[in-house]
Design a protein around this motif. Structure first.
Motif, PDB file in Angstrom:
ATOM      1  N   SER A   1       0.717  -1.422  -0.054  1.00  0.00           N
ATOM      2  CA  SER A   1      -0.028  -0.141  -0.109  1.00  0.00           C
ATOM      3  C   SER A   1       0.976   1.246  -0.014  1.00  0.00           C
ATOM      4  O   SER A   1       1.868   1.118   0.672  1.00  0.00           O
ATOM      5  N   ILE A   2       0.332   2.354  -0.704  1.00  0.00           N
ATOM      6  CA  ILE A   2       1.151   3.503  -0.696  1.00  0.00           C
ATOM      7  C   ILE A   2       1.143   4.095   1.077  1.00  0.00           C
ATOM      8  O   ILE A   2       1.769   5.161   1.021  1.00  0.00           O
ATOM      9  N   ALA A   3       0.434   3.606   1.703  1.00  0.00           N
ATOM     10  CA  ALA A   3       0.293   3.833   3.208  1.00  0.00           C
ATOM     11  C   ALA A   3       1.586   3.214   3.956  1.00  0.00           C
ATOM     12  O   ALA A   3       1.826   3.698   5.136  1.00  0.00           O
ATOM     13  N   ASN A   4       2.410   2.465   3.311  1.00  0.00           N
ATOM     14  CA  ASN A   4       3.559   2.229   3.869  1.00  0.00           C
ATOM     15  C   ASN A   4       4.518   1.683   2.760  1.00  0.00           C
ATOM     16  O   ASN A   4       4.683   0.524   2.350  1.00  0.00           O
ATOM     17  N   LEU A   5       5.199   2.800   2.498  1.00  0.00           N
ATOM     18  CA  LEU A   5       6.047   2.877   1.383  1.00  0.00           C
ATOM     19  C   LEU A   5       7.490   1.774   1.496  1.00  0.00           C
ATOM     20  O   LEU A   5       7.812   1.114   0.497  1.00  0.00           O
ATOM     21  N   ARG A   6       7.867   1.709   2.733  1.00  0.00           N
ATOM     22  CA  ARG A   6       8.943   0.935   3.092  1.00  0.00           C
ATOM     23  C   ARG A   6       8.635  -0.490   2.746  1.00  0.00           C
ATOM     24  O   ARG A   6       9.404  -1.347   2.105  1.00  0.00           O
ATOM     25  N   GLN A   7       7.379  -0.775   3.240  1.00  0.00           N
ATOM     26  CA  GLN A   7       7.068  -2.299   3.238  1.00  0.00           C
ATOM     27  C   GLN A   7       6.829  -2.569   1.569  1.00  0.00           C
ATOM     28  O   GLN A   7       7.168  -3.369   1.072  1.00  0.00           O
ATOM     29  N   LEU A   8       6.197  -1.277   1.011  1.00  0.00           N
ATOM     30  CA  LEU A   8       5.946  -1.769  -0.395  1.00  0.00           C
ATOM     31  C   LEU A   8       7.113  -1.886  -1.245  1.00  0.00           C
ATOM     32  O   LEU A   8       7.339  -2.877  -2.278  1.00  0.00           O
ATOM     33  N   THR A   9       8.206  -1.099  -0.948  1.00  0.00           N
ATOM     34  CA  THR A   9       9.429  -1.234  -1.726  1.00  0.00           C
ATOM     35  C   THR A   9      10.092  -2.842  -1.581  1.00  0.00           C
ATOM     36  O   THR A   9      10.616  -2.988  -2.364  1.00  0.00           O
ATOM     37  N   GLY A  10       9.996  -3.098  -0.181  1.00  0.00           N
ATOM     38  CA  GLY A  10      10.590  -4.377   0.052  1.00  0.00           C
ATOM     39  C   GLY A  10       9.560  -5.592  -0.853  1.00  0.00           C
ATOM     40  O   GLY A  10      10.234  -6.120  -1.190  1.00  0.00           O
ATOM     41  N   TYR A  11       8.612  -5.448  -0.841  1.00  0.00           N
ATOM     42  CA  TYR A  11       7.692  -6.355  -1.708  1.00  0.00           C
ATOM     43  C   TYR A  11       8.279  -6.353  -3.031  1.00  0.00           C
ATOM     44  O   TYR A  11       8.419  -7.464  -3.713  1.00  0.00           O
ATOM     45  N   LEU A  12       8.419  -5.004  -3.547  1.00  0.00           N
ATOM     46  CA  LEU A  12       8.599  -4.958  -4.993  1.00  0.00           C
ATOM     47  C   LEU A  12      10.035  -5.631  -5.263  1.00  0.00           C
ATOM     48  O   LEU A  12      10.448  -6.257  -6.399  1.00  0.00           O
ATOM     49  N   LYS A  13      11.005  -5.301  -4.286  1.00  0.00           N
ATOM     50  CA  LYS A  13      12.275  -5.832  -4.268  1.00  0.00           C
ATOM     51  C   LYS A  13      12.422  -7.546  -4.250  1.00  0.00           C
ATOM     52  O   LYS A  13      12.955  -8.057  -5.223  1.00  0.00           O
ATOM     53  N   LYS A  14      11.630  -7.971  -3.529  1.00  0.00           N
ATOM     54  CA  LYS A  14      11.193  -9.541  -3.366  1.00  0.00           C
ATOM     55  C   LYS A  14      10.749  -9.977  -4.544  1.00  0.00           C
ATOM     56  O   LYS A  14      11.224 -11.130  -4.943  1.00  0.00           O
ATOM     57  N   ALA A  15       9.668  -9.444  -4.918  1.00  0.00           N
ATOM     58  CA  ALA A  15       9.213  -9.768  -6.392  1.00  0.00           C
ATOM     59  C   ALA A  15      10.195  -9.639  -7.613  1.00  0.00           C
ATOM     60  O   ALA A  15      10.375 -10.751  -8.496  1.00  0.00           O
ATOM     61  N   LEU A  16      11.064  -8.658  -7.706  1.00  0.00           N
ATOM     62  CA  LEU A  16      11.914  -8.671  -8.619  1.00  0.00           C
ATOM     63  C   LEU A  16      12.934  -9.715  -8.536  1.00  0.00           C
ATOM     64  O   LEU A  16      13.737 -10.320  -9.362  1.00  0.00           O
ATOM     65  N   LYS A  17      13.438  -9.828  -7.288  1.00  0.00           N
ATOM     66  CA  LYS A  17      14.490 -10.884  -6.938  1.00  0.00           C
ATOM     67  C   LYS A  17      13.965 -12.072  -7.139  1.00  0.00           C
ATOM     68  O   LYS A  17      14.917 -12.981  -7.901  1.00  0.00           O
ATOM     69  N   ASN A  18      12.714 -12.610  -7.073  1.00  0.00           N
ATOM     70  CA  ASN A  18      12.050 -13.786  -7.430  1.00  0.00           C
ATOM     71  C   ASN A  18      12.020 -13.884  -9.029  1.00  0.00           C
ATOM     72  O   ASN A  18      12.618 -15.153  -9.364  1.00  0.00           O
ATOM     73  N   GLN A  19      12.053 -13.081  -9.840  1.00  0.00           N
ATOM     74  CA  GLN A  19      12.272 -13.098 -11.259  1.00  0.00           C
ATOM     75  C   GLN A  19      13.432 -13.315 -11.529  1.00  0.00           C
ATOM     76  O   GLN A  19      14.107 -14.053 -12.370  1.00  0.00           O
ATOM     77  N   ILE A  20      14.602 -12.585 -10.811  1.00  0.00           N
ATOM     78  CA  ILE A  20      16.003 -12.430 -11.104  1.00  0.00           C
ATOM     79  C   ILE A  20      16.691 -14.036 -10.799  1.00  0.00           C
ATOM     80  O   ILE A  20      17.416 -14.465 -11.895  1.00  0.00           O
TER      81      ILE A  20
ATOM     82  N   TRP B   1      -6.652   9.401   2.723  1.00  0.00           N
ATOM     83  CA  TRP B   1      -5.973   8.410   3.670  1.00  0.00           C
ATOM     84  C   TRP B   1      -7.022   7.587   4.394  1.00  0.00           C
ATOM     85  O   TRP B   1      -6.577   6.389   4.328  1.00  0.00           O
ATOM     86  N   GLU B   2      -8.007   7.856   4.972  1.00  0.00           N
ATOM     87  CA  GLU B   2      -8.847   7.017   5.524  1.00  0.00           C
ATOM     88  C   GLU B   2      -9.386   6.028   4.524  1.00  0.00           C
ATOM     89  O   GLU B   2      -9.543   4.816   5.103  1.00  0.00           O
ATOM     90  N   PHE B   3      -9.672   6.411   3.387  1.00  0.00           N
ATOM     91  CA  PHE B   3     -10.164   5.465   2.214  1.00  0.00           C
ATOM     92  C   PHE B   3      -9.160   4.462   2.303  1.00  0.00           C
ATOM     93  O   PHE B   3      -9.345   3.195   2.069  1.00  0.00           O
ATOM     94  N   ILE B   4      -7.926   4.616   1.925  1.00  0.00           N
ATOM     95  CA  ILE B   4      -6.728   3.770   1.513  1.00  0.00           C
ATOM     96  C   ILE B   4      -6.753   2.829   3.009  1.00  0.00           C
ATOM     97  O   ILE B   4      -6.701   1.357   2.899  1.00  0.00           O
ATOM     98  N   GLU B   5      -6.354   3.525   4.133  1.00  0.00           N
ATOM     99  CA  GLU B   5      -5.979   2.903   5.132  1.00  0.00           C
ATOM    100  C   GLU B   5      -7.212   2.016   5.986  1.00  0.00           C
ATOM    101  O   GLU B   5      -6.931   0.824   6.524  1.00  0.00           O
ATOM    102  N   LYS B   6      -8.376   2.569   5.834  1.00  0.00           N
ATOM    103  CA  LYS B   6      -9.649   1.652   6.645  1.00  0.00           C
ATOM    104  C   LYS B   6     -10.448   1.031   5.577  1.00  0.00           C
ATOM    105  O   LYS B   6     -10.474  -0.269   5.533  1.00  0.00           O
TER     106      LYS B   6
END
Lengths: 363, 253
Positions: free
Chosen positions: B180-199, B225-230
């Protein structure tokens, strides 16, 4: 790389679909993307059997949209990629081919026409001419070779890859169910031994070096901010297409000199015309035959000469005038009497053509 | 003098500011993606594909070789590239309309074939570029231009949980997560793991990112923000769903 699939000239007796698979190998195709549809299935059947032997690849996609877009992807990756389809598959193929037109992608597609619009009538037709030449939400910047037999399926499938990569317009080999499923003798050969040099593909994306540092990024889009921007892009492609059209256009003509009537047909129907013209000549009818080999771009100069010279023209095809519409546009303004003989989705015999010619001449 | 904004190395500076609306989530997701690519040092091997819809505005966002494909067709274009040149790292980026509606057959089929590509779907619960129509992800009761009285699940079904659907059809080796864009550090981590999985050639990798569209939602900052997070996160659970070697994991992990 692996050894060549075709090294020496060989007489063979094959179905047209098998011919296409061998021709793609001889042309150095790297990968085929396809989805099952009759009557092109055996192109995939032969390709999947031959591919591993020659280090080639195949992907069966979920539909023709995917087959077409994946072919576009394969081409962008810098590989000679192709697909084959028919009928309703040709309809779905229009969306990817419209993108290929706009991005100037050298895709190759083999189309084995079938009767439509329908299912089940999978045998034969010439009803995909409009779709293949000018289908899609664009201006039809494509090259379409309409073959009239197995030798030509071999020759023009090889040529299609070179045309596509030379001019960067999507290129089609337009066959039909009869050509796909029938067996005929032909000679297969290594094009290079006949002086045909095969063009090397180049990557559009995934090029050497780091984008933004060693080179600008290669970015392809089919989105434009302004109508004028789109207009400039489309017009530049049209101008380029029109410039190279005379180089690409091909035709076959027989006995048209001084003919009182010229029969025009394309693809396999022209074989009936060839026989009919020969028979009629023996009966002393002054009849000739003409065949556009390229339906897009058309051999415009020759067609214009023909309609200026011959008093009568007969257009024959296994559709209700899809070729005729293209030709009439070129012939517009001529005083020539144009007659037609249309049998949508049904084969046409030499006898039928002869009878129609006599009917016109005697009337 | 204002300090220069921090941009990922893979972003093109000359095409900034980017073309997304104020408050749009795309810029944030693509910043996370840029950072993931930077960290993995794969810029020269990536081919980036974007779809039709607002995602197409990213066609010149990166210093990456890029293809902007037709609506829903980015997945087969990237599949075609990857099959032809397996050494390239192919990323298909699209909205929820492209991924879950018009291109869903491509998403499902590429996941089932375990294509070694990375698909990222930005979920903002509606079609934004066309003016805010109902999407497969529109929440029950949510007003859009084609559900002006609120989405009625009785006639239009329930919102589509794409990541869960993908995780139920992929084989071992695939990576599936929802950030979620509400947690950018986590999202970057997921994207990195997804790319690593492909690599690493393990399998299909998929990340859905909950995103925002205040323009079409007609929301102010607080309600956005309320709509995204809740609202959204209440229905679309954020977390990793499938991790190679760990099987199915519970969302919200």
């Amino acid at each position: 790389m692996s050894e060549k699939a075709v090294t020496e000239e060989k007489r063979v007796f094959m179905t047209g679909n098998e011919v296409v698979a061998w021709a793609a190998l001889a042309a150095g195709a790297d990968i085929m993307y396809g989805y099952p549809i009759t009557p092109q299935n055996e192109v995939m059947h032969y390709w999947t059997r031959l591919a591993p032997k020659y280090d080639k690849k195949f992907l069966q996609t979920e539909d023709e949209l995917s087959a077409g877009f994946a072919t576009a992807g394969g081409v962008m990756a810098g590989r000679k990629a192709f697909t084959a389809t028919a009928g309703s598959g040709s309809v779905l193929m229009q969306e990817p081919m419209a993108m290929a037109e706009m991005m100037r992608l050298p895709t190759v597609a083999v189309l084995q026409q079938r009767g439509g619009p329908s299912t089940a009538t999978v045998i034969y037709s010439q009803q995909e001419v409009t779709l293949t030449t000018i289908g899609g939400n664009g201006e039809g910047m494509r090259v379409v070779y309409s073959t009239a037999g197995h030798q030509e399926l071999y020759d023009y499938t090889i040529k299609a890859f070179n045309t596509a990569w030379k001019y960067r317009f999507p290129t089609f080999v337009l066959g039909d169910g009869y050509q796909a499923k029938m067996r005929e003798p032909l000679t297969i050969y290594d094009p290079e031994t006949r002086g045909i040099s095969l063009l090397e593909p180049e990557p559009f994306v995934g090029k050497e070096g780091e984008p933004g540092k060693d080179r600008p990024p290669a970015q392809y889009r089919n989105t434009f901010n302004l109508e004028e921007e789109l207009y400039e892009k489309v017009m530049s492609d049209i101008r380029e297409f029109e410039k190279v059209a005379p180089e690409i256009a091909e035709y076959e003509s027989m006995e048209t000199e001084g003919a009182e009537l010229v029969v025009i047909a394309h693809g396999i129907v022209f074989r009936a015309v060839r026989e009919a013209v020969a028979n009629l000549r023996q009966q002393r009818f002054r009849v000739g035959g003409f065949r556009p080999v390229t339906l897009r771009p058309l051999p415009v100069t020759q067609i214009k000469e023909l309609v200026a010279g011959a008093p009568k023209i007969l257009l024959v095809e296994s559709s209700y005038g899809q070729m005729a519409r293209l030709l009439k546009e070129v012939a517009c303004g001529s005083a020539t009497e144009i007659s037609t003989f249309f049998k949508p989705g049904v084969g046409i015999t030499a006898g039928e053509v002869e009878a129609r010619v006599k009917e016109i001449i005697k009337s | 003098m204002q300090p220069a904004p921090v941009m990922p190395k893979t972003w093109r500076v000359d095409t900034k500011p980017h073309k997304f609306c104020p408050g749009c989530g795309h810029g944030l997701i693509l910043k996370c993606l840029g950072e993931a690519i930077d960290d993995l040092e794969i810029q020269s091997r990536v081919v980036y594909g974007c779809d039709i819809g607002c995602s197409l505005l990213s066609w010149d966002l990166f210093n990456l070789d890029t293809v902007q494909a037709h609506h829903g067709r980015t997945t087969p274009v990237m599949t075609g590239i990857k099959r032809a040149r397996p050494e390239l790292i192919c990323i298909a980026y699209m909205g929820d309309g492209g991924g879950y509606s018009i291109g869903v057959q491509h998403l499902v089929s590429s996941a089932m074939r375990n294509e070694k590509i990375t698909v990222i779907v930005a979920n903002n619960t509606q079609y934004a570029m066309t003016g805010g129509q109902m999407a497969p992800t529109t929440l029950p009761g949510q007003k859009t231009e084609t559900s002006p009285f609120g989405r009625d699940p009785g006639t239009t079904g329930m919102p589509f949980r794409g990541a869960e659907m993908i995780s139920s059809i992929v084989q071992e080796g695939a990576y599936v997560a929802r950030g979620s864009i509400a947690n950018l550090r986590q999202l970057t981590g997921y994207l990195k793991k997804a790319l690593k999985n492909q690599i690493e050639g393990k399998g299909f990798s998929f990340v859905e990112a909950l995103s925002s569209c205040p323009t079409n939602w007609r929301t102010d900052a607080a309600r956005t923000w309320e709509f995204i997070e809740k609202d959204m996160a209440g229905y679309f659970k954020v977390g990793e769903i499938k991790i190679p070697g760990r099987g199915e994991v519970t969302a919200d992990a």
